[in-house]
Scaffold this active site. Structure first.
Site, PDB file in Angstrom:
ATOM      1  N   GLY A  12      -3.583  -4.058  -3.434  1.00 25.23           N
ATOM      2  CA  GLY A  12      -3.375  -4.527  -2.068  1.00 25.23           C
ATOM      3  C   GLY A  12      -2.877  -5.950  -1.943  1.00 25.23           C
ATOM      4  O   GLY A  12      -3.078  -6.585  -0.912  1.00 25.23           O
ATOM      5  N   ASN A  14       0.214  -6.841  -1.687  1.00 24.26           N
ATOM      6  CA  ASN A  14       1.242  -6.822  -0.634  1.00 24.26           C
ATOM      7  C   ASN A  14       0.612  -6.614   0.735  1.00 24.26           C
ATOM      8  O   ASN A  14       1.050  -7.209   1.723  1.00 24.26           O
ATOM      9  CB  ASN A  14       2.278  -5.727  -0.927  1.00 24.26           C
ATOM     10  CG  ASN A  14       3.267  -6.160  -1.982  1.00 24.26           C
ATOM     11  OD1 ASN A  14       4.164  -6.958  -1.726  1.00 24.26           O
ATOM     12  ND2 ASN A  14       3.079  -5.677  -3.195  1.00 24.26           N
ATOM     13  N   MET A  87       1.010   5.783  -3.403  1.00 24.89           N
ATOM     14  CA  MET A  87       1.549   6.540  -4.535  1.00 24.89           C
ATOM     15  C   MET A  87       1.893   7.990  -4.195  1.00 24.89           C
ATOM     16  O   MET A  87       1.923   8.843  -5.071  1.00 24.89           O
ATOM     17  CB  MET A  87       0.566   6.476  -5.718  1.00 24.89           C
ATOM     18  CG  MET A  87       0.292   5.060  -6.212  1.00 24.89           C
ATOM     19  SD  MET A  87       1.805   4.150  -6.599  1.00 24.89           S
ATOM     20  CE  MET A  87       2.084   4.754  -8.263  1.00 24.89           C
ATOM     21  N   ARG A  88       2.145   8.258  -2.924  1.00 22.47           N
ATOM     22  CA  ARG A  88       2.488   9.637  -2.541  1.00 22.47           C
ATOM     23  C   ARG A  88       3.789   9.679  -1.767  1.00 22.47           C
ATOM     24  O   ARG A  88       4.105   8.736  -1.031  1.00 22.47           O
ATOM     25  CB  ARG A  88       1.398  10.219  -1.637  1.00 22.47           C
ATOM     26  CG  ARG A  88       0.116  10.293  -2.336  1.00 22.47           C
ATOM     27  CD  ARG A  88      -0.959  11.078  -1.665  1.00 22.47           C
ATOM     28  NE  ARG A  88      -1.978  11.255  -2.682  1.00 22.47           N
ATOM     29  CZ  ARG A  88      -2.022  12.271  -3.507  1.00 22.47           C
ATOM     30  NH1 ARG A  88      -1.168  13.265  -3.408  1.00 22.47           N
ATOM     31  NH2 ARG A  88      -2.935  12.324  -4.441  1.00 22.47           N
ATOM     32  N   ILE A  90       6.136  10.945   1.222  1.00 20.73           N
ATOM     33  CA  ILE A  90       5.935  11.328   2.617  1.00 20.73           C
ATOM     34  C   ILE A  90       6.806  12.576   2.853  1.00 20.73           C
ATOM     35  O   ILE A  90       7.988  12.581   2.507  1.00 20.73           O
ATOM     36  CB  ILE A  90       6.395  10.185   3.560  1.00 20.73           C
ATOM     37  CG1 ILE A  90       5.739   8.846   3.187  1.00 20.73           C
ATOM     38  CG2 ILE A  90       6.159  10.544   5.014  1.00 20.73           C
ATOM     39  CD1 ILE A  90       4.285   8.722   3.480  1.00 20.73           C
ATOM     40  N   HIS A 106       9.616  -1.635  -3.476  1.00 20.48           N
ATOM     41  CA  HIS A 106       9.600  -1.125  -4.852  1.00 20.48           C
ATOM     42  C   HIS A 106      10.047  -2.243  -5.802  1.00 20.48           C
ATOM     43  O   HIS A 106      11.052  -2.911  -5.536  1.00 20.48           O
ATOM     44  CB  HIS A 106      10.533   0.080  -4.974  1.00 20.48           C
ATOM     45  CG  HIS A 106      10.509   0.682  -6.340  1.00 20.48           C
ATOM     46  ND1 HIS A 106       9.414   1.385  -6.813  1.00 20.48           N
ATOM     47  CD2 HIS A 106      11.408   0.657  -7.351  1.00 20.48           C
ATOM     48  CE1 HIS A 106       9.662   1.771  -8.056  1.00 20.48           C
ATOM     49  NE2 HIS A 106      10.862   1.347  -8.404  1.00 20.48           N
TER      50      HIS A 106
HETATM   51  C1  GRF Z   1       3.892  -3.289  -5.850  1.00 22.56           C
HETATM   52  O1  GRF Z   1       4.510  -3.721  -7.022  1.00 22.56           O
HETATM   53  C2  GRF Z   1       4.846  -2.505  -5.000  1.00 22.56           C
HETATM   54  O2  GRF Z   1       6.157  -2.925  -5.101  1.00 22.56           O
HETATM   55  C3  GRF Z   1       4.723  -1.120  -5.576  1.00 22.56           C
HETATM   56  O3  GRF Z   1       3.355  -0.995  -5.877  1.00 22.56           O
HETATM   57  C4  GRF Z   1       2.800  -2.283  -6.146  1.00 22.56           C
HETATM   58  C5  GRF Z   1       1.595  -2.460  -5.276  1.00 22.56           C
HETATM   59  O4  GRF Z   1       0.877  -3.629  -5.614  1.00 22.56           O
HETATM   60  N1  GRF Z   1       5.242  -0.125  -4.684  1.00 22.56           N
HETATM   61  P1  GRF Z   1      -0.237  -4.183  -4.625  1.00 22.56           P
HETATM   62  O5  GRF Z   1      -1.275  -3.080  -4.459  1.00 22.56           O
HETATM   63  O6  GRF Z   1       0.421  -4.543  -3.340  1.00 22.56           O
HETATM   64  O7  GRF Z   1      -0.825  -5.376  -5.318  1.00 22.56           O
END
Ligand code: GRF
Length: 185
Positions: A12, A14, A87-88, A90, A106
């Site tokens: 989390g 981000n 991780m899914r 949509i 990404h």
């Molecule tokens: C990030 O690197 C994002 O780009 C990818 O999954 C990761 C999530 O990291 N889709 P966090 O949970 O936000 O630390």
């Protein structure tokens, strides 16, 4: 004030970067975290900030449609969904019902290195420039129209850990910045 949901399954970082960005607070409110991993660190980050969470386990449902129906009911009046390590995929039914923008981040310069371990994939290919991409979500993994990207130059002999750290820093800058442009409109 725009209402948004964030879908995330991991640490989390981000999620945190978006929720804590003071510039965004004038334009949007994060109303809900959707998470498919019961022990994900992101859940605590939401709870500490009094953000509602919907945590589910896909294996407790007959199929994707069953849990997506519940999610749709919760987000149907929201203006945006931001995926941040969700991780899914949509489903197209979800996309066609929700109809409003769904974004994803990404850690690669798409269309290269889709899927898991994107930073590692790029690093192992000795890429000199490694980046992150923000794109609209469609039913394909890391597909959808590209909105923005940014990159770093890998230093000579730079470790994977260092590259990974710098890529995440880049994510935490780029995602809130692009979201700000979007929610301001
Ligand atoms: C990030 O690197 C994002 O780009 C990818 O999954 C990761 C999530 O990291 N889709 P966090 O949970 O936000 O630390």
């Amino acid at each position: 004030m725009k209402q948004v949901a964030i879908f995330a399954s991991g640490t989390g970082s981000n999620f945190e970067a978006i929720v804590d960005d003071v510039r965004l607070k004038d334009y949007m409110e994060v109303k809900l975290l959707v998470c498919d991993q019961a022990h994900a660190l992101v859940i605590d980050k939401a709870k500490k900030r009094n953000i509602e969470t919907f945590v589910f386990s896909a294996q407790n449902f007959k199929n994707k449609n069953e849990y997506e129906k519940i999610i749709l009911e919760k987000v149907k009046d929201f203006d945006f969904i931001f995926l941040a390590g969700y991780m899914r995929l949509i489903s197209s039914e979800f996309l066609n019902t929700f109809k409003k923008p769904i974004l994803n981040i990404h850690p690669s310069l798409l269309p290269k290195y889709k899927g898991k371990d994107a930073i590692l994939q790029a690093y192992n290919q000795n890429e000199q420039i490694i980046g992150v991409t923000i794109h609209y979500v469609n039913e394909e993994m890391d597909g959808g129209e590209i909105i923005a990207s940014d990159s770093i130059k890998v230093e000579e002999n730079e470790s994977l850990a260092s590259v990974t750290k710098r890529i995440h820093q880049l994510e935490h800058q780029l995602y809130p910045k692009i979201i700000l442009e979007l929610v301001r409109k």
